[in-house]
Design an enzyme around this catalytic site. Sequence first.
Site, PDB file in Angstrom:
ATOM      1  N   HIS A 141       0.858  -1.186   0.000  1.00  0.00           N
ATOM      2  CA  HIS A 141       0.000   0.000   0.000  1.00  0.00           C
ATOM      3  C   HIS A 141       0.903   1.248   0.000  1.00  0.00           C
ATOM      4  CE1 HIS A 141      -2.784   2.980   1.758  1.00  0.00           C
ATOM      5  NE2 HIS A 141      -3.753   2.197   1.358  1.00  0.00           N
ATOM      6  N   ASP A 218       2.743  -4.652   7.817  1.00  0.00           N
ATOM      7  CA  ASP A 218       1.540  -3.829   7.676  1.00  0.00           C
ATOM      8  C   ASP A 218       0.315  -4.721   7.887  1.00  0.00           C
ATOM      9  OD1 ASP A 218      -0.660  -2.449   6.783  1.00  0.00           O
ATOM     10  OD2 ASP A 218       0.257  -1.741   4.923  1.00  0.00           O
ATOM     11  N   GLN A 221      -5.011  -4.916   6.921  1.00  0.00           N
ATOM     12  CA  GLN A 221      -6.089  -5.812   6.469  1.00  0.00           C
ATOM     13  C   GLN A 221      -6.072  -7.139   7.223  1.00  0.00           C
ATOM     14  OE1 GLN A 221      -8.387  -4.745   4.580  1.00  0.00           O
ATOM     15  NE2 GLN A 221      -7.476  -2.994   3.555  1.00  0.00           N
ATOM     16  N   LYS A 244     -10.992  -0.129  10.307  1.00  0.00           N
ATOM     17  CA  LYS A 244     -11.222  -1.318   9.469  1.00  0.00           C
ATOM     18  C   LYS A 244     -11.630  -2.512  10.316  1.00  0.00           C
ATOM     19  CE  LYS A 244      -7.653   0.013   6.141  1.00  0.00           C
ATOM     20  NZ  LYS A 244      -8.359   0.558   4.995  1.00  0.00           N
ATOM     21  N   CYS A 381      -4.823   2.589  -3.663  1.00  0.00           N
ATOM     22  CA  CYS A 381      -3.534   3.042  -3.103  1.00  0.00           C
ATOM     23  C   CYS A 381      -2.428   2.019  -3.347  1.00  0.00           C
ATOM     24  CB  CYS A 381      -3.645   3.365  -1.611  1.00  0.00           C
ATOM     25  SG  CYS A 381      -4.804   4.670  -1.249  1.00  0.00           S
TER      26      CYS A 381
HETATM   27  N1  C6P Z   1      -6.466   0.733   2.660  1.00  0.00           N
HETATM   28  C1  C6P Z   1      -8.272   0.439   1.091  1.00  0.00           C
HETATM   29  O1  C6P Z   1      -9.346   0.770   0.573  1.00  0.00           O
HETATM   30  P1  C6P Z   1      -5.110   4.123   6.757  1.00  0.00           P
HETATM   31  O2  C6P Z   1      -5.707   4.830   5.598  1.00  0.00           O
HETATM   32  O3  C6P Z   1      -3.877   4.817   7.263  1.00  0.00           O
HETATM   33  O4  C6P Z   1      -6.090   3.777   7.814  1.00  0.00           O
HETATM   34  O5  C6P Z   1      -4.635   2.681   6.187  1.00  0.00           O
HETATM   35  C2  C6P Z   1      -3.663   2.639   5.200  1.00  0.00           C
HETATM   36  C3  C6P Z   1      -3.479   1.233   4.706  1.00  0.00           C
HETATM   37  C4  C6P Z   1      -2.255   0.625   4.891  1.00  0.00           C
HETATM   38  N2  C6P Z   1      -2.052  -0.644   4.508  1.00  0.00           N
HETATM   39  C5  C6P Z   1      -3.010  -1.368   3.927  1.00  0.00           C
HETATM   40  C6  C6P Z   1      -2.735  -2.782   3.548  1.00  0.00           C
HETATM   41  C7  C6P Z   1      -4.267  -0.804   3.708  1.00  0.00           C
HETATM   42  O6  C6P Z   1      -5.216  -1.538   3.118  1.00  0.00           O
HETATM   43  C8  C6P Z   1      -4.509   0.531   4.090  1.00  0.00           C
HETATM   44  C9  C6P Z   1      -5.820   1.190   3.794  1.00  0.00           C
HETATM   45  C10 C6P Z   1      -7.771   1.219   2.290  1.00  0.00           C
HETATM   46  O7  C6P Z   1      -7.609  -0.507   0.686  1.00  0.00           O
HETATM   47  C11 C6P Z   1      -7.808   2.682   2.059  1.00  0.00           C
HETATM   48  S1  C6P Z   1      -6.656   3.174   0.826  1.00  0.00           S
END
Ligand code: C6P
Length: 423
Positions: A141, A218, A221, A244, A381
């Site tokens: 990401h 990371d 998910q 999430k 992203c």
């Molecule tokens: N992915 C998606 O629709 P934040 O935005 O900081 O809470 O999370 C960032 C992030 C980092 N790593 C992974 C693997 C992610 O999936 C995400 C967030 C969302 O896939 C929003 S782009």
Amino acid sequence: MATQDATTLDVDAIREDFPVLDRTVGGDVTVPGPDEGDDTPLYYLDNAATSHTPRQVVEAMTEYYYEYNANVHRGIHTLSQEASVAYEKAHDRVAEFINAAGREEVVFTKNTTEAFNLVAYTWGLTELEAGENIVTTEMEHHASLVTWQQLCEKQGAEVRYVEIDENGELDMDDLREKVDDDTAMVSAVHVSNTLGTVNPVVEITEIAHEHEALSFIDGAQAVPTRPVDVAAMDADFYAFSGHKMLGPTGIGVLYGKQELLEALPPFLVGGSMIRRVKFEETTWEELPWKFEAGTPPIAEAIGLTAAIDYLEEIGMETVERHETELATYAYDRLNEFDDVEIYGPTDRGGLVSFNLDGVHAHDLSSILDDHGVAVRAGDHCTQPLHDILDVPASTRASFYIYNTKAEIDELVEAVDTARQLFA
Ligand code: C6P
């Protein structure tokens, strides 16, 4: 709250805790909330972007605002003490949930993105040297990829991307080749938000440690969808977001091994994170407060605690099983169309990204929206990954504890309508 036996979810009972799932869509989108034109049932399949919030989480936050709203670590009056205890305990609850050693290893951030930036600005700017490298992967990401890319550029270090194979899985031979004695950090996503790939994070961390590099996983998910044990994984850093996993927006978690966090300088400075300030110098609070400058996300921490309670009552093994069942069903059903291309391995987390031949993902998702099916369309992203897939965008359906196979049938039916429309 839903009760269920050890293996299955009582989805009907769970859905009752999520009022938003009863709403309809299709009307005026310039004002928030249902309106007269809304007559299509909602099928919410965009959980990888953000999950919904059960009553229990909203009520825990409301209780804080109605009954003990106060700033933390500042007052000795009753409300402030009650709020401080709840806020501190939220760290303990998160530590227990991911099997961290204690609250010292749990730093609250805004989100996963900020957790990456925290490590880049503290560890990265002080420890990463020119000539060293950071090994990450092609399926990261932007929160991770851009952070490491920018850090390496600043420090004169190299960023290396481990390749993915044609199934959308990490090429572990390539990873072994790319990690060397100049590697300072190995960073990989636990569950890919685009491919659904579940990476071998224990092995990745082992390889990092063989070369005395750190690991940063990371978990954005992964934590919402499966049991995660940071101690068993031996990761040095691990990050995820509250929104999430049934929690509120505005709170994320950086897990870090205590001895590493102790050694790092602070990220943001100011109130709350200091022990003693003199005109000449300042000393820092103990962990985790050293990394939590200013008034923290108090209500959000209380909401996150309630979200963890909710998930644990179901059981993370059960959550994972439900996710797998829905992902497999969606994969198989979408795979029936020979003009639909699905990305990623068959063995996957609870999401499916795909494209319909000759139709832009935005157009497809707009047709799905007409059918009440909420999915994400775009690059999720992960632009460099989409470059590798050789598509500008994809459509992604992602599932959670309140989703059903009947909702996936709605998705498939809407995709079929789009196929006929564009044929
Ligand atoms: N992915 C998606 O629709 P934040 O935005 O900081 O809470 O999370 C960032 C992030 C980092 N790593 C992974 C693997 C992610 O999936 C995400 C967030 C969302 O896939 C929003 S782009």
